[in-house]
Design a protein around this motif. Structure first.
Motif, mmCIF file in Angstrom:
data_model
loop_
_atom_site.group_PDB
_atom_site.id
_atom_site.type_symbol
_atom_site.label_atom_id
_atom_site.label_comp_id
_atom_site.label_asym_id
_atom_site.label_seq_id
_atom_site.Cartn_x
_atom_site.Cartn_y
_atom_site.Cartn_z
ATOM 1 N N LEU A 157 0.605 -1.018 0.017
ATOM 2 C CA LEU A 157 -0.088 0.416 -0.091
ATOM 3 C C LEU A 157 1.075 1.233 0.323
ATOM 4 O O LEU A 157 0.564 2.198 -0.439
ATOM 5 C CB LEU A 157 -1.100 -0.348 1.745
ATOM 6 N N THR A 158 2.198 1.530 0.877
ATOM 7 C CA THR A 158 3.067 2.289 0.724
ATOM 8 C C THR A 158 3.379 2.952 -0.797
ATOM 9 O O THR A 158 3.456 4.392 -1.416
ATOM 10 C CB THR A 158 4.074 2.168 1.210
ATOM 11 N N ARG A 161 0.711 4.345 -3.114
ATOM 12 C CA ARG A 161 -0.080 5.513 -3.216
ATOM 13 C C ARG A 161 1.344 6.405 -3.237
ATOM 14 O O ARG A 161 1.381 7.195 -3.885
ATOM 15 C CB ARG A 161 0.820 5.777 -1.436
ATOM 16 N N VAL A 164 1.644 6.886 -6.732
ATOM 17 C CA VAL A 164 0.331 7.698 -7.547
ATOM 18 C C VAL A 164 1.034 9.115 -7.686
ATOM 19 O O VAL A 164 0.826 10.148 -7.874
ATOM 20 C CB VAL A 164 -1.339 7.556 -6.126
ATOM 21 N N ALA A 165 1.718 9.802 -6.008
ATOM 22 C CA ALA A 165 2.017 10.965 -5.900
ATOM 23 C C ALA A 165 3.052 10.818 -7.063
ATOM 24 O O ALA A 165 3.609 12.298 -7.289
ATOM 25 C CB ALA A 165 2.917 10.945 -4.932
ATOM 26 N N ARG A 178 -5.252 6.436 -10.214
ATOM 27 C CA ARG A 178 -5.668 6.889 -9.473
ATOM 28 C C ARG A 178 -5.248 5.626 -8.735
ATOM 29 O O ARG A 178 -5.543 4.704 -8.499
ATOM 30 C CB ARG A 178 -7.473 7.352 -9.817
ATOM 31 N N LEU A 179 -5.955 6.290 -7.299
ATOM 32 C CA LEU A 179 -5.472 5.112 -6.131
ATOM 33 C C LEU A 179 -7.433 4.737 -5.442
ATOM 34 O O LEU A 179 -8.066 6.283 -5.136
ATOM 35 C CB LEU A 179 -4.929 6.002 -4.586
ATOM 36 N N THR A 198 -3.944 0.214 -7.111
ATOM 37 C CA THR A 198 -4.360 1.197 -8.444
ATOM 38 C C THR A 198 -4.970 0.800 -8.765
ATOM 39 O O THR A 198 -4.775 -0.348 -9.748
ATOM 40 C CB THR A 198 -2.945 2.146 -8.730
#
Length: 479
Positions: A157-158, A161, A164-165, A178-179, A198
């Protein structure tokens, strides 16, 4: 894709045992006639995989007067083009940061604009494959469902994220990547342990063997000669050597991907690394109701050792991944196509992701298990180009992301061969030259150590629930 040298000519009926895709392509796989003497053409393409056939297609479409021959050691679609996971995606093997740093005209980096142009071209290519297959009447079971990439551990999950960032930092909006939270992820695909995901719309699931065989027929309709069971033993400016004669051409296109090391002078250009795949029997509707993938989305998760899957048009789960060893000396042999240990691990991973497969009727039945060699360059960056001084052109190094990228390569080679300066010929990957791999046994040691490290990294994250230190240490070596 198609290879320049053949280990052993297969009788027609044997090609259907290569994979699920070969068995269900609705093709008798009868080889086309081989070369029967010297030949002179305008463009000679070595390899009748997707790279070679898309190149021939777009050239013949743009200039019907061109004399084009495609030379194939086995039959069109024998190699990775006919036995991959069936993802036609906008994925490119090199990151935006890598593409931005590649030198452009005058030696200056392509920069942010170049990297964004490459990504936009890849996104557009997914739609172009859909358009071109429909225009040629090729029923490749194409379904544009996008890709869901699950996060099933806190460490995954890290990474989701962070991905996406990173996309937002490159001006990629939610229409691109997108998340998803757990509930939204479950509404698409219900796997065990999902924490989030994602999602990108830029992928179509398809039947690769139906695509490549249909494309071979399409180029023949345009006057291209497809010469099968014609292994090319060497290429040089203006000529291709085969056991049956010399093909002379103003332009020679090398489209041999994982089989490239068999060509003299190209032994260290790419390494063939095997990806292995399994396919289940068709699953009943009740099982699919529990799993999801209603739009035939392709799927993976954020583990380090890559896995990939799709729901086929006839209701099977096709699931593949890395993990097979690299073989010393870039060896490619039919017995490397199957590894019971890796195939068993893939089935265990699949049933772990989808417990319903073991719950509903006992263990799900695997009907097909296969593999094939994909091509990896030393810097993990695909490239396409034409040396105008020698007339030698090339494309490849897709690192398993080739179903769409081959189409972009074919259109780019069209423009390069015809001498047209276009938006495609200005992309960062055009003209890029990857360094050679190390000599043996160094590359055998390094590649297999990297594969083991990715397995270890996933195990580490399962225990620590934190991003792997092992993966961070080896990431620079693995692109």
């Amino acid at each position: 894709m198609g290879g320049p040298l053949s280990q052993r000519p297969l009788p027609p009926e044997d090609y259907r045992v290569l994979s699920l895709w070969h068995a269900t392509a609705e093709d008798d796989w009868t080889p086309r006639a081989p070369l029967t003497g010297d030949l002179e053409v305008d463009v000679a393409v070595v390899g009748a995989g997707l790279t070679g056939l898309w190149t021939a297609h777009y050239l013949a479409e743009a200039d019907p007067t061109l004399r084009i021959a495609v030379l194939e050691a086995e039959v069109a679609g024998y190699g990775a083009s006919g036995r991959n996971g069936g993802w036609c995606s906008a994925l490119f093997p090199a990151s935006a940061d890598t593409l931005a740093a590649l030198p452009g005209p005058g030696g200056r980096p392509h920069g942010r604009a170049g990297a964004l142009a490459q990504h936009a071209a890849m996104r557009a290519t997914v739609a172009e494959v859909e358009r071109a297959t429909a225009a040629e009447g090729i029923d490749a079971h194409v379904a544009r469902g996008g890709t869901i990439d699950l996060a099933r551990t806190p460490a995954q999950l890290t990474r989701a994220r962070a991905e996406v960032a990173h996309a937002r930092a490159w001006d990629r909006g939610q229409d691109d990547l997108r998340l998803l939270g757990r509930a939204e992820a479950d509404s698409i695909l219900r796997a065990s342990g999902t924490l989030g995901a994602t999602y990108t719309p830029d992928c179509a699931a398809l039947h690769p063997a139906r695509l490549v065989r249909g494309l071979a027929r399409a180029v023949e309709r345009r006057g291209v000669r497809v010469l099968e069971r014609t292994p090319v033993t060497s290429i040089a400016p203006g000529r291709c050597e085969t056991p049956y004669g010399v093909v002379r051409a103003e332009v020679v296109v090398r489209a041999t991907e994982g089989y490239t090391p068999r060509l003299p002078g190209h032994e260290r250009a790419v390494v063939p690394v095997y990806s292995l795949v399994i396919a289940t029997e068709p699953l009943p509707d009740a099982v699919w109701d529990e799993i999801g993938l209603a739009r035939r989305e392709t799927f993976t998760d954020h583990r380090h050792l890559i896995v990939y899957g799709q729901r086929t048009a006839d209701g099977r789960l096709v699931f593949g991944g890395r993990g097979a060893p690299y073989h010393l000396g870039s060896a490619i042999r039919p017995d490397h196509d199957r590894d019971p240990r890796v195939h068993a691990a893939l089935l265990a991973t699949l049933t772990d992701m989808f417990p319903v497969l073991g719950r509903s009727r006992g263990d799900v039945r695997v009907t097909h298990a296969w593999g094939g060699a994909l091509g990896i360059t030393r810097d993990w960056c695909a490239s396409v180009g034409l040396d105008r001084g020698t007339g030698l052109a090339w494309a490849g190094g897709y690192v398993g992301d080739g179903v769409a990228t081959t189409n972009l390569a074919g259109r780019t080679l069209r423009d390069l061969v015809l001498g047209h300066d276009t938006d495609l010929t200005a992309l960062p990957w055009v003209g890029h030259r990857s360094p050679d791999w190390e000599r043996e046994p160094l590359r055998w040691l390094g590649i297999n150590a990297g594969l083991r490290a990715m397995t270890l990294a996933d195990a580490e994250e399962s225990l620590t629930r934190r991003p792997s230190l092992v993966a961070r240490a080896v990431a620079p070596l693995l692109g």
